[in-house]
Design a protein around this motif. Sequence first.
Motif, short mmCIF file in Angstrom:
data_model
loop_
_atom_site.label_atom_id
_atom_site.label_comp_id
_atom_site.label_asym_id
_atom_site.label_seq_id
_atom_site.Cartn_x
_atom_site.Cartn_y
_atom_site.Cartn_z
N GLU A 207 58.17 -5.89 14.75
CA GLU A 207 57.59 -6.06 16.08
C GLU A 207 57.09 -7.48 16.30
O GLU A 207 57.19 -8.02 17.40
N LEU A 208 56.56 -8.10 15.25
CA LEU A 208 56.15 -9.50 15.35
C LEU A 208 57.38 -10.39 15.56
O LEU A 208 57.31 -11.37 16.31
N PHE A 209 58.48 -10.05 14.91
CA PHE A 209 59.75 -10.76 15.12
C PHE A 209 60.19 -10.58 16.57
O PHE A 209 60.63 -11.53 17.23
N PHE A 210 60.08 -9.37 17.07
CA PHE A 210 60.43 -9.05 18.46
C PHE A 210 59.62 -9.92 19.43
O PHE A 210 60.15 -10.37 20.47
N ASP A 211 58.38 -10.17 19.11
CA ASP A 211 57.51 -10.94 20.01
C ASP A 211 57.97 -12.39 20.19
O ASP A 211 57.57 -13.05 21.16
N LEU A 212 58.79 -12.89 19.25
CA LEU A 212 59.22 -14.28 19.36
C LEU A 212 60.00 -14.52 20.65
O LEU A 212 59.92 -15.61 21.24
N ALA A 213 60.75 -13.52 21.10
CA ALA A 213 61.47 -13.66 22.37
C ALA A 213 60.50 -13.84 23.52
O ALA A 213 60.79 -14.58 24.48
N PHE A 214 59.36 -13.21 23.43
CA PHE A 214 58.39 -13.31 24.51
C PHE A 214 57.56 -14.58 24.43
O PHE A 214 56.99 -15.00 25.43
N VAL B 192 67.72 1.09 31.22
CA VAL B 192 68.62 2.24 31.44
C VAL B 192 69.24 2.72 30.12
O VAL B 192 69.20 3.91 29.81
N VAL B 193 69.81 1.81 29.35
CA VAL B 193 70.56 2.19 28.15
C VAL B 193 69.62 2.59 27.01
O VAL B 193 69.89 3.58 26.30
N ARG B 194 68.55 1.87 26.82
CA ARG B 194 67.66 2.15 25.69
C ARG B 194 67.12 3.58 25.67
O ARG B 194 67.18 4.25 24.63
N PRO B 195 66.60 4.11 26.78
CA PRO B 195 66.12 5.49 26.73
C PRO B 195 67.23 6.51 26.45
O PRO B 195 66.97 7.55 25.83
N VAL C 24 67.00 -0.34 18.25
CA VAL C 24 66.51 -0.40 19.63
C VAL C 24 65.62 -1.62 19.83
O VAL C 24 65.75 -2.35 20.83
N VAL C 25 64.73 -1.89 18.88
CA VAL C 25 63.81 -3.03 19.00
C VAL C 25 64.58 -4.35 18.95
O VAL C 25 64.33 -5.26 19.76
N VAL C 26 65.53 -4.47 18.03
CA VAL C 26 66.30 -5.71 17.92
C VAL C 26 67.16 -5.92 19.16
O VAL C 26 67.27 -7.04 19.69
N GLY C 27 67.77 -4.85 19.65
CA GLY C 27 68.56 -4.96 20.88
C GLY C 27 67.71 -5.37 22.06
O GLY C 27 68.12 -6.19 22.90
N THR C 28 66.50 -4.82 22.14
CA THR C 28 65.58 -5.19 23.21
C THR C 28 65.17 -6.65 23.08
O THR C 28 65.03 -7.37 24.08
#
Length: 411
Positions: free
Chosen positions: A23-30, A125-128, A90-94
Amino acid sequence: MAARRGAELLRPPTSSGRATFLELFFDLAFVVALTRLSQRFADLRDDTGWVLVEGFGRTLLLFLGLWLIWSHTTWITSRYEPERAVIQAVVVGTMFAGLIMAVTLPRAMEERALPFAVAYLTVIVVRPLVIAVALRGHPRRLVPLRLATWAAATAPLWLAGAWGPERLRLPLWAAALAVDYVAWALGWPVPRLGASAVNRWRIAGTHLADRYQQMFLIALGESVLVIGVIFSGTDYSTERAAAFTVSFVTSALLWRIYFYRAGLLLTEALGRAGMPGRLGTALERTHLLIVFSVIVTSVGYELVIDDPFGPPRPTWLLFVVGGPVLFLLARVRLEHEIFGRVSRSRMIGIVALLLLTPALARGAPMVGLSVVAGVLALVAVLDALRSRARPSEVPSPPIGRATSGDRDPEA
């Protein structure tokens, strides 16, 4: 059997609840997204009147779209086991979609509208649908199916805004985003399936608290990045060095005011709430305001460091004073959510800034930023004086108290 396999995706009671490295890795995009947002705001420095209002509204809309993606992801990893391969995918794709949204942000309301909209729709749309399939026969699968249904309903508005005339983009996307937020608040009601109110969900309170605190620190880190980049890229002078120093002090004060003490006790407050989903929902809205206020304030740093004693303009006042006022308002709300009271010190700060605004509008940007820092320092001092020789407070959130009928089989 299918329901049992789907249940493997849920967070077990033994889960630590802490945010993961993924999740911290995910935050880098933000991190990238927030820097692009602040740059869009900074580009409004010379605008006035309706042009300024429209430009501010366009950038606010992009922020709200990004926040919806981040918030949905946070709630997903709070409800499902992030160590499962499906959730990690899902997290990496997001994250990839969020990165696409970030790099298109500077021109997302112009010629890069289509990739921004497609990346947003891919997530919402796709993720859920992916999660619903992974849950197999588990009752929780109905929640992402509802979400996907509502997201598909607003997709034509997003695509029409991206493909259509630029003058229609803002109203079409604003309408679509409003529906996305309202649907979330209502629990995505669908005929025959009903709704699934988010405030009744079972969540990992520790995890949710971690994520909100981390997002605040990310926004604060972006403000520090702005301070460093702008000062290092300009000609050195005593005036700019002073603006650089006051900007850093202001960010440090925002950190102090947030974490003292309500921001520090999010985990304990969510643990004490009978319905943590209800308190978590309120905290999500509060942190939306807090993060946005920090971004707006960081734009003020850029304007002041660039020209500390330039002529007064309405634009800099919006960021230098407006950002901290919004921060204090959101922090008052946070105080009420954690302790059930209104913070007098923060109300004093808000009133002081509003009373001083007419005078600041006639002064140099550096004077305005210095006054703002002084008012924030006053709030921090009043906080310290109030707690001196007193025992540490225990959270008593008025939101999230369980009542009869609060349980939801899909929660």
